[in-house]
Write an enzyme that holds these catalytic residues in place. Structure first.
Site, mmCIF file in Angstrom:
data_model
loop_
_atom_site.group_PDB
_atom_site.id
_atom_site.type_symbol
_atom_site.label_atom_id
_atom_site.label_comp_id
_atom_site.label_asym_id
_atom_site.label_seq_id
_atom_site.Cartn_x
_atom_site.Cartn_y
_atom_site.Cartn_z
ATOM 1 N N GLY A 127 32.950 2.475 20.797
ATOM 2 C CA GLY A 127 32.957 3.342 21.966
ATOM 3 C C GLY A 127 34.324 4.006 22.094
ATOM 4 C CB SER A 194 33.655 3.141 15.710
ATOM 5 O OG SER A 194 33.721 4.415 16.276
ATOM 6 C CD1 TRP A 195 36.480 0.545 21.488
ATOM 7 C CD2 TRP A 195 38.372 1.726 21.301
ATOM 8 N NE1 TRP A 195 37.402 -0.016 22.337
ATOM 9 C CE2 TRP A 195 38.574 0.690 22.250
ATOM 10 C CE3 TRP A 195 39.434 2.599 21.022
ATOM 11 C CZ2 TRP A 195 39.786 0.504 22.913
ATOM 12 C CZ3 TRP A 195 40.637 2.419 21.674
ATOM 13 C CH2 TRP A 195 40.809 1.372 22.615
ATOM 14 C CG ASP A 350 32.617 8.081 9.924
ATOM 15 O OD1 ASP A 350 32.333 8.806 10.889
ATOM 16 O OD2 ASP A 350 32.966 6.890 10.036
ATOM 17 C CG HIS A 378 30.675 6.483 12.733
ATOM 18 N ND1 HIS A 378 32.013 6.219 12.517
ATOM 19 C CD2 HIS A 378 30.385 5.974 13.971
ATOM 20 C CE1 HIS A 378 32.524 5.593 13.572
ATOM 21 N NE2 HIS A 378 31.561 5.419 14.458
#
Length: 405
Positions: A127, A194-195, A350, A378
Site C-alpha cells: 500500500g 511493494s510498500w 512491473d 508487480h
C-alpha cells in the site's frame, strides 16, 4: 567476460518428443570472478549452477521469444544452488489472533499461523493501506515458520479505519517493534513487497539486530521519480486506457500534480467525493499490477471500504515523501543491513514499482540475492514471482536448519 548462447531443445522427461513451446538456452560464462546471484526466471524453469565452469540455464516460454541481453556485475557466492520447493503452501487458518493498542488512537490487528514453535517471520503488507489477507500465509512452510501477519495503522481490521492521524513511517516502525515485544519474539525474518519492501528496509535499518533475514519484492524506495512515474503520467504510456479514468476525475487546471489533486478529494468533507476519488485511485493501481489483466484484483477497486483506506493512506504517505529525511535515504543506509541474508525479487515488467528501483538497490547492495522474473509485473500473486518468493523462504529455512545441525 565472454558470453555465449547456444539453443538446446527441451525433451519431455517421459519421451523424446519436444516439450513445445519451451526451449533451453545454455549461457556459458567465462570470467575470473564468481557467478553473480543475478537470475532471470520463468515460472516453470529450473536454474542450475555448477562449480568450475559456470553455466546458467534460462528457459523461455516461446521459441520466438528473444532472450534478454543484460550486462551484469558477476560477483557473489559460488555455492551450488540446490533445488527447493517453489509451490505455494495450502491455505491455513490462524491459531491465534488479537488486537494491540499502539497509541491513544490506533489499535492493530495481528494474527499467528503455522508452527507456534517455529522460526518467526513477519509479513509486511503493501500500500500503504493494503492490509493483509489469508493468501499471504501461503508463501511460508507452516511446519517450519511461525507466521505473523498484521494490519498497519488504518488498514484492514486495524482501527480507526483509514485514519491518517499519527500515521507515519516511523510510527509503523515503532509498531512493528511493539508487536515483536508483545509476542515475545527476540528476532524474526522480515518479508515485504511493494510498500512492504519500503517499510521492511526502513525497519531493518532501524533495528538490524532484530532481523534474521529478508525477502523483498517489487522494490519501492519512495523517491520522487518513482511517484512521478506512476502518478504523474509515466506509466500511462503503457496503460493509457487505465489512465484515462484516473486522469479524468481531475479538472484540467489541477493536473499539474495528480497526487495533490487527489489529496484534496480523498480528504474532502463530502463522503461521496472521498469514495469517488478512492475508487479511481485504487482501480488505476489494480489495473496495472499484473502483467496480464486480473479481473478479481481490479474488482477490489469497487469496494469502497478497502479503496478508501488504500487510497487515502497511500496518498498521505506519498504527499509526505514517505516521511523519510531524504530522497535517497533507504539507499544511503544500506550499510546498516548489508550483513543480513536477503533476497530481492523483481518483475521485469512491473509498472507500479519499475525495475529501476530494484536495480539501484542491487547496485548498492550486490551481496543480496537479486532475482528478476522475466515474465511478470508487480503482483506477488503472479506465478513466477510467487515461485521465487516461496523459494527464497525455503532457502532461508535451509540456512537456519543447517545452522542448527
Amino acid at each position: 567476460m565472454r558470453l555465449g548462447f547456444s539453443p538446446n531443445t527441451l525433451l519431455s522427461p517421459s519421451s523424446s518428443s519436444l516439450l513445445f513451446p519451451y526451449r533451453i538456452f545454455s549461457l556459458s560464462i567465462s570470467h575470473s570472478l564468481p557467478l553473480s546471484r543475478f537470475h532471470l526466471h520463468h515460472p516453470l524453469s529450473l536454474k542450475t549452477i555448477s562449480s568450475g565452469r559456470k553455466s546458467l540455464i534460462i528457459r523461455v516460454q516461446s521459441v520466438d521469444h528473444s532472450i534478454e541481453s543484460t550486462s551484469v556485475n558477476l560477483m557473489a557466492s559460488e555455492q551450488e544452488f540446490t533445488e527447493v520447493n517453489r509451490n505455494l503452501y495450502p491455505n491455513i487458518e490462524p491459531y491465534n489472533t488479537g488486537f494491540l493498542k499502539v497509541s491513544d488512537i490506533h489499535t492493530l490487528y495481528w494474527e499467528q499461523s503455522g508452527n507456534p514453535n517455529g522460526h518467526p517471520v513477519v509479513f509486511i503488507h503493501g500500500g500503504p493501506g493494503g492490509g493483509t489477507g489469508p493468501s499471504n500465509r501461503k508463501f511460508f512452510d507452516p511446519d517450519f515458520y511461525r507466521i505473523i501477519l498484521f494490519d498497519q495503522r488504518g488498514a484492514g481490521k486495524s482501527t480507526p479505519h483509514a485514519c491518517l492521524e499519527q500515521n507515519t513511517t516511523w510510527d509503523l516502525i515503532d509498531d512493528i517493534e511493539k508487536l515483536r515485544e508483545h509476542l515475545e519474539i527476540p528476532e524474526w525474518q522480515v518479508f515485504g513487497g511493494s510498500w512492504g519492501s519500503t517499510l521492511a528496509l526502513a525497519y531493518s535499518q532501524s533495528h538490524p539486530d532484530k532481523v534474521t533475514g529478508m525477502i523483498l519484492r517489487g522494490i519501492f524506495l519512495l523517491r520522487k521519480k518513482e511517484i512521478d512515474w506512476f502518478y504523474e503520467g509515466g506509466a500511462s504510456a503503457i496503460f493509457p486506457d487505465a489512465w484515462e479514468p484516473f486522469r479524468d476525475l481531475i479538472p484540467e487546471n489541477e493536473r499539474g500534480c495528480f497526487v495533490d489533486a487527489y489529496r484534496k478529494r480523498l480528504n474532502s468533507d463530502d463522503v461521496e467525493t472521498q469514495y469517488a476519488a478512492a475508487r479511481a485511485w485504487t482501480k488505476w493501481e489494480m489495473m496495472t499490477a499484473h502483467l496480464l489483466p486480473n479481473e478479481e484484483n481490479i474488482k477490489r477497486g469497487d469496494d469502497d471500504k478497502f479503496s478508501l483506506a488504500f487510497a487515502r493512506i497511500e496518498n498521505h504517505y506519498f504527499v509526505n515523501k514517505g516521511f523519510l529525511p531524504s530522497d535517497s535515504y533507504l539507499l544511503d543506509n544500506v550499510d546498516k543491513i548489508r550483513h543480513i541474508n536477503t533476497t530481492i525479487v523483481q518483475g521485469r515488467y512491473d509498472m507500479c514499482c519499475p525495475m529501476m528501483s530494484a536495480w539501484d538497490l542491487h547496485k548498492a547492495w550486490p551481496e543480496a540475492d537479486f532475482r528478476v522474473v522475466a515474465d511478470a509485473g508487480h503482483s506477488a500473486n503472479e506465478p513466477g514471482i510467487a515461485a521465487e518468493l516461496v523459494a527464497a523462504n525455503e532457502k532461508l529455512k535451509n540456512i537456519i536448519k543447517n545452522r542448527g545441525n
